[in-house]
Design a protein around this motif. Structure first.
Motif, PDB file in Angstrom:
ATOM      1  N   SER A  30       0.817  -1.220   0.000  1.00  0.00           N
ATOM      2  CA  SER A  30       0.000   0.000   0.000  1.00  0.00           C
ATOM      3  C   SER A  30       0.851   1.270   0.000  1.00  0.00           C
ATOM      4  CB  SER A  30      -0.947   0.013   1.201  1.00  0.00           C
ATOM      5  OG  SER A  30      -0.225   0.064   2.423  1.00  0.00           O
ATOM      6  N   HIS A  31       1.996   1.249   0.713  1.00  0.00           N
ATOM      7  CA  HIS A  31       2.887   2.418   0.741  1.00  0.00           C
ATOM      8  C   HIS A  31       4.186   2.004   1.419  1.00  0.00           C
ATOM      9  CE1 HIS A  31       0.883   2.532   4.640  1.00  0.00           C
ATOM     10  NE2 HIS A  31       1.684   3.484   5.078  1.00  0.00           N
ATOM     11  N   ASP A  32       5.129   2.928   1.528  1.00  0.00           N
ATOM     12  CA  ASP A  32       6.483   2.520   1.908  1.00  0.00           C
ATOM     13  C   ASP A  32       6.837   2.727   3.379  1.00  0.00           C
ATOM     14  OD1 ASP A  32       6.885   5.273   2.059  1.00  0.00           O
ATOM     15  OD2 ASP A  32       8.448   5.350   0.518  1.00  0.00           O
ATOM     16  N   HIS A  33       5.873   2.946   4.261  1.00  0.00           N
ATOM     17  CA  HIS A  33       6.198   3.042   5.680  1.00  0.00           C
ATOM     18  C   HIS A  33       6.615   1.678   6.225  1.00  0.00           C
ATOM     19  CE1 HIS A  33       3.761   7.012   6.203  1.00  0.00           C
ATOM     20  NE2 HIS A  33       4.990   7.222   5.758  1.00  0.00           N
ATOM     21  N   TYR A  34       7.403   1.687   7.297  1.00  0.00           N
ATOM     22  CA  TYR A  34       8.054   0.469   7.771  1.00  0.00           C
ATOM     23  C   TYR A  34       7.080  -0.592   8.255  1.00  0.00           C
ATOM     24  CZ  TYR A  34      12.388   3.070   7.407  1.00  0.00           C
ATOM     25  OH  TYR A  34      13.443   3.793   6.922  1.00  0.00           O
ATOM     26  N   ASP A  35       5.902  -0.203   8.702  1.00  0.00           N
ATOM     27  CA  ASP A  35       4.939  -1.196   9.165  1.00  0.00           C
ATOM     28  C   ASP A  35       4.106  -1.770   8.023  1.00  0.00           C
ATOM     29  OD1 ASP A  35       3.860   1.439   9.071  1.00  0.00           O
ATOM     30  OD2 ASP A  35       2.118   0.817  10.231  1.00  0.00           O
ATOM     31  N   HIS A  36       4.447  -1.410   6.778  1.00  0.00           N
ATOM     32  CA  HIS A  36       3.770  -1.945   5.600  1.00  0.00           C
ATOM     33  C   HIS A  36       4.748  -2.492   4.560  1.00  0.00           C
ATOM     34  CE1 HIS A  36      -0.241  -0.254   6.667  1.00  0.00           C
ATOM     35  NE2 HIS A  36       0.540   0.543   7.390  1.00  0.00           N
ATOM     36  N   LEU A  37       5.947  -1.968   4.560  1.00  0.00           N
ATOM     37  CA  LEU A  37       6.982  -2.414   3.619  1.00  0.00           C
ATOM     38  C   LEU A  37       8.210  -2.784   4.434  1.00  0.00           C
ATOM     39  CD1 LEU A  37       7.903  -2.775   0.665  1.00  0.00           C
ATOM     40  CD2 LEU A  37       8.655  -0.383   0.705  1.00  0.00           C
ATOM     41  N   ASP A  38       8.439  -4.091   4.564  1.00  0.00           N
ATOM     42  CA  ASP A  38       9.440  -4.628   5.480  1.00  0.00           C
ATOM     43  C   ASP A  38      10.571  -5.272   4.693  1.00  0.00           C
ATOM     44  OD1 ASP A  38      10.372  -5.556   8.121  1.00  0.00           O
ATOM     45  OD2 ASP A  38       9.768  -7.549   7.407  1.00  0.00           O
ATOM     46  N   LEU A  39      11.784  -4.746   4.854  1.00  0.00           N
ATOM     47  CA  LEU A  39      12.926  -5.230   4.086  1.00  0.00           C
ATOM     48  C   LEU A  39      13.152  -6.738   4.204  1.00  0.00           C
ATOM     49  CD1 LEU A  39      15.564  -5.120   2.485  1.00  0.00           C
ATOM     50  CD2 LEU A  39      16.684  -4.183   4.523  1.00  0.00           C
ATOM     51  N   PRO A  40      13.237  -7.333   5.414  1.00  0.00           N
ATOM     52  CA  PRO A  40      13.491  -8.781   5.486  1.00  0.00           C
ATOM     53  C   PRO A  40      12.409  -9.600   4.776  1.00  0.00           C
ATOM     54  CG  PRO A  40      13.800  -7.766   7.638  1.00  0.00           C
ATOM     55  CD  PRO A  40      13.185  -6.716   6.754  1.00  0.00           C
ATOM     56  N   THR A  41      11.165  -9.157   4.876  1.00  0.00           N
ATOM     57  CA  THR A  41      10.075  -9.890   4.229  1.00  0.00           C
ATOM     58  C   THR A  41      10.184  -9.790   2.716  1.00  0.00           C
ATOM     59  OG1 THR A  41       8.663  -9.384   6.132  1.00  0.00           O
ATOM     60  CG2 THR A  41       7.576 -10.144   4.128  1.00  0.00           C
ATOM     61  N   ILE A  42      10.447  -8.597   2.202  1.00  0.00           N
ATOM     62  CA  ILE A  42      10.563  -8.428   0.749  1.00  0.00           C
ATOM     63  C   ILE A  42      11.745  -9.222   0.211  1.00  0.00           C
ATOM     64  CG2 ILE A  42      10.975  -6.775  -1.107  1.00  0.00           C
ATOM     65  CD1 ILE A  42       8.170  -6.654   0.139  1.00  0.00           C
ATOM     66  N   ARG A  43      12.844  -9.215   0.928  1.00  0.00           N
ATOM     67  CA  ARG A  43      14.006  -9.992   0.480  1.00  0.00           C
ATOM     68  C   ARG A  43      13.671 -11.473   0.370  1.00  0.00           C
ATOM     69  NH1 ARG A  43      19.293  -7.645   3.623  1.00  0.00           N
ATOM     70  NH2 ARG A  43      20.108  -6.379   1.909  1.00  0.00           N
ATOM     71  N   ALA A  44      12.927 -11.982   1.355  1.00  0.00           N
ATOM     72  CA  ALA A  44      12.549 -13.400   1.312  1.00  0.00           C
ATOM     73  C   ALA A  44      11.625 -13.675   0.130  1.00  0.00           C
ATOM     74  CB  ALA A  44      11.882 -13.796   2.624  1.00  0.00           C
ATOM     75  N   LEU A  45      10.682 -12.780  -0.120  1.00  0.00           N
ATOM     76  CA  LEU A  45       9.748 -12.972  -1.231  1.00  0.00           C
ATOM     77  C   LEU A  45      10.400 -12.725  -2.587  1.00  0.00           C
ATOM     78  CD1 LEU A  45       6.687 -11.223   0.420  1.00  0.00           C
ATOM     79  CD2 LEU A  45       6.844 -13.655  -0.146  1.00  0.00           C
ATOM     80  N   ALA A  46      11.471 -11.957  -2.611  1.00  0.00           N
ATOM     81  CA  ALA A  46      12.170 -11.677  -3.869  1.00  0.00           C
ATOM     82  C   ALA A  46      12.760 -12.939  -4.480  1.00  0.00           C
ATOM     83  CB  ALA A  46      13.258 -10.638  -3.647  1.00  0.00           C
ATOM     84  N   SER A  47      13.005 -13.943  -3.649  1.00  0.00           N
ATOM     85  CA  SER A  47      13.577 -15.197  -4.147  1.00  0.00           C
ATOM     86  C   SER A  47      12.523 -16.140  -4.708  1.00  0.00           C
ATOM     87  CB  SER A  47      14.343 -15.896  -3.019  1.00  0.00           C
ATOM     88  OG  SER A  47      13.469 -16.251  -1.962  1.00  0.00           O
ATOM     89  N   THR A  48      11.241 -15.738  -4.664  1.00  0.00           N
ATOM     90  CA  THR A  48      10.160 -16.548  -5.217  1.00  0.00           C
ATOM     91  C   THR A  48       9.786 -16.017  -6.596  1.00  0.00           C
ATOM     92  OG1 THR A  48       8.347 -15.179  -4.334  1.00  0.00           O
ATOM     93  CG2 THR A  48       9.324 -16.813  -2.842  1.00  0.00           C
ATOM     94  N   ASP A  49       8.716 -16.575  -7.158  1.00  0.00           N
ATOM     95  CA  ASP A  49       8.269 -16.144  -8.492  1.00  0.00           C
ATOM     96  C   ASP A  49       7.136 -15.128  -8.431  1.00  0.00           C
ATOM     97  OD1 ASP A  49      10.078 -17.831  -9.764  1.00  0.00           O
ATOM     98  OD2 ASP A  49       8.695 -19.534  -9.693  1.00  0.00           O
ATOM     99  N   THR A  50       6.822 -14.626  -7.263  1.00  0.00           N
ATOM    100  CA  THR A  50       5.673 -13.741  -7.131  1.00  0.00           C
ATOM    101  C   THR A  50       5.867 -12.418  -7.863  1.00  0.00           C
ATOM    102  OG1 THR A  50       4.127 -12.764  -5.524  1.00  0.00           O
ATOM    103  CG2 THR A  50       6.464 -12.596  -5.009  1.00  0.00           C
ATOM    104  N   VAL A  51       4.751 -11.810  -8.242  1.00  0.00           N
ATOM    105  CA  VAL A  51       4.715 -10.476  -8.819  1.00  0.00           C
ATOM    106  C   VAL A  51       4.412  -9.486  -7.698  1.00  0.00           C
ATOM    107  CG1 VAL A  51       3.419  -8.960 -10.384  1.00  0.00           C
ATOM    108  CG2 VAL A  51       4.042 -11.273 -11.107  1.00  0.00           C
ATOM    109  N   PHE A  52       4.957  -8.273  -7.788  1.00  0.00           N
ATOM    110  CA  PHE A  52       4.727  -7.239  -6.792  1.00  0.00           C
ATOM    111  C   PHE A  52       3.927  -6.102  -7.425  1.00  0.00           C
ATOM    112  CE2 PHE A  52       8.386  -9.538  -5.357  1.00  0.00           C
ATOM    113  CZ  PHE A  52       8.341  -9.515  -3.961  1.00  0.00           C
TER     114      PHE A  52
END
Length: 402
Positions: free
Chosen positions: A158-180
């Protein structure tokens, strides 16, 4: 330091020292899209309705309230939050009705819609902060490890604040095939963190992307952006309307109330379920977060002005982000739903439910909440519920009987 180094602008030096959790600034073609956006003017993204994005009132007064020992106790659960330990068995069978929601805490929701899986604002980190040693810490564990969640078709931010966009979570999902699917400008953060550009669907308000038969539309919201001390408003914030062949859902992200919910509902609704921000509100920032009464009003606006579908309250219970009591958003939302005769779901974190089936309605938070003293919200604001008349309710000790 060389002579050339001396003349490098100070802001450029600061950017070069910025660590990964702070993300990246938009540049190049991305920045050109931002400059061309109809929602960008005077050097910043604009809200659909004017909003003060910095706290109003006395900072000293707010600090006294926020850091007072008694107030800190009120803002945390008095016992262990009863997290539902989501298992593979919970999610293995497809939803019988074609739509299932699993609230993971705060604004993180897994939506299984018409055979696809959409993950909103996933935050699996221990703190919503750029620092591992400071910032708001989880009040309950995540319901399941991210690695066991299974394949996800789309991750929606929804937006880039820390309680909505979390670096460790995005890094983990970046290794999958999901679309963002992300608001305009937010893709700069994700690319820095390892998400390939071809897996990004970066949208301005009222733009739509289609992924595996699901339509995702970035819709307006009344909020702001930023991951650093300076807020340049160069990344957009959004709510999201998501539709499949049979169902429609809505995720508010963070937003203050504004009349535009009616337009969103008219264009993309009515919705089988809405996920509405009802926590972290305060009189110090009334324009950028909704109270539960405003959240209920937004839900009804989205549904054409009448009770319809199911409202799932989000953005509460997981992080301590505002002066109100920990359980207050849930209690107030429950009141507002009853007054509006609107179906609302109150799952424990990690508890899947189908909006078209039996809803979780047990007020589970009462068993682990400190008593709340004479909350002012027991008098609802005019127009917060259908009819517009203030509704006076008696006090509630959430550890006891109503």
């Amino acid at each position: 330091m060389t002579g050339a180094d001396y003349f490098v602008p100070f802001r450029t030096k600061l950017r070069s020292m910025r660590t990964e959790p702070f993300g990246a600034d938009p540049a190049g073609a991305r920045m050109q899209r931002i400059l061309n956006s109809p929602n960008f003017a005077d050097g910043v993204f604009q809200n659909p309705l004017g909003a003060r994005t910095r706290p109003s009132g006395s900072g000293l007064e707010f600090a006294k309230i926020y850091f007072q020992k008694e107030q800190r106790i009120r803002r945390a659960p008095a016992g262990t939050v009863p997290v539902h330990a989501t298992t593979l068995a919970d999610l293995a069978a497809p939803p019988a009705t074609g739509l299932r929601l699993t609230w993971m805490g705060h604004s993180s929701v897994l939506a299984e819609i018409d055979g696809r899986r959409v993950l909103f604002d996933p935050v699996w980190g221990e703190r919503c902060s750029p620092f591992p040693f400071a910032g708001p810490k989880r009040l309950h564990p995540v319901p399941l490890p991210l690695a066991t969640l299974g394949p996800v078709d789309v991750v929606v931010i929804s937006h880039d604040h820390y309680d909505h966009l979390d670096l460790p979570t995005i890094r983990a999902l970046a290794s999958t095939d999901t679309v963002f699917a992300v608001p305009l400008g937010v893709g700069a953060h994700l690319e820095r963190w390892g998400v390939a550009p071809d897996r990004l669907r970066e949208l301005d308000w009222n733009e739509t992307a289609k992924v595996n038969g699901i339509s995702l539309t970035a819709t307006p919201a009344r909020h702001f952006c930023g991951r650093g001390l300076r807020n340049n408003q160069h990344t957009l914030w959004a709510s999201w309307a998501v539709s499949g062949p049979e169902h429609r859902i809505y995720h508010s992200g963070d937003t203050g109330y504004f009349p535009g919910f009616r337009d969103i509902g008219a264009e993309h609704g009515p919705f089988d379920a809405t996920m509405i921000q009802i926590g972290a509100y305060s009189e110090y920032w009334p324009d950028i977060h909704m109270t539960p009464a405003e959240g209920m009003r937004a839900h009804l606006d989205l549904q054409g002005g009448r009770p319809h579908g199911v409202m799932l309250p989000i953005h509460w219970g997981t992080f301590n982000l505002a002066p109100h009591a920990w359980a207050e958003p849930a209690e107030w939302t429950k009141d507002a739903a009853e007054e509006a005769e609107q179906a609302a779901a109150f799952p424990r974190p990690g508890e899947p439910f189908e909006p078209g089936g039996t809803l979780p309605v047990d007020p589970w938070w009462r068993a682990v909440s400190a008593p709340m003293a004479a909350p002012q919200w027991r008098t609802a604001a005019p127009d917060a519920v259908p009819g517009g008349a203030p509704v006076v309710r008696r006090d509630l000790d959430v550890a006891g009987e109503r």
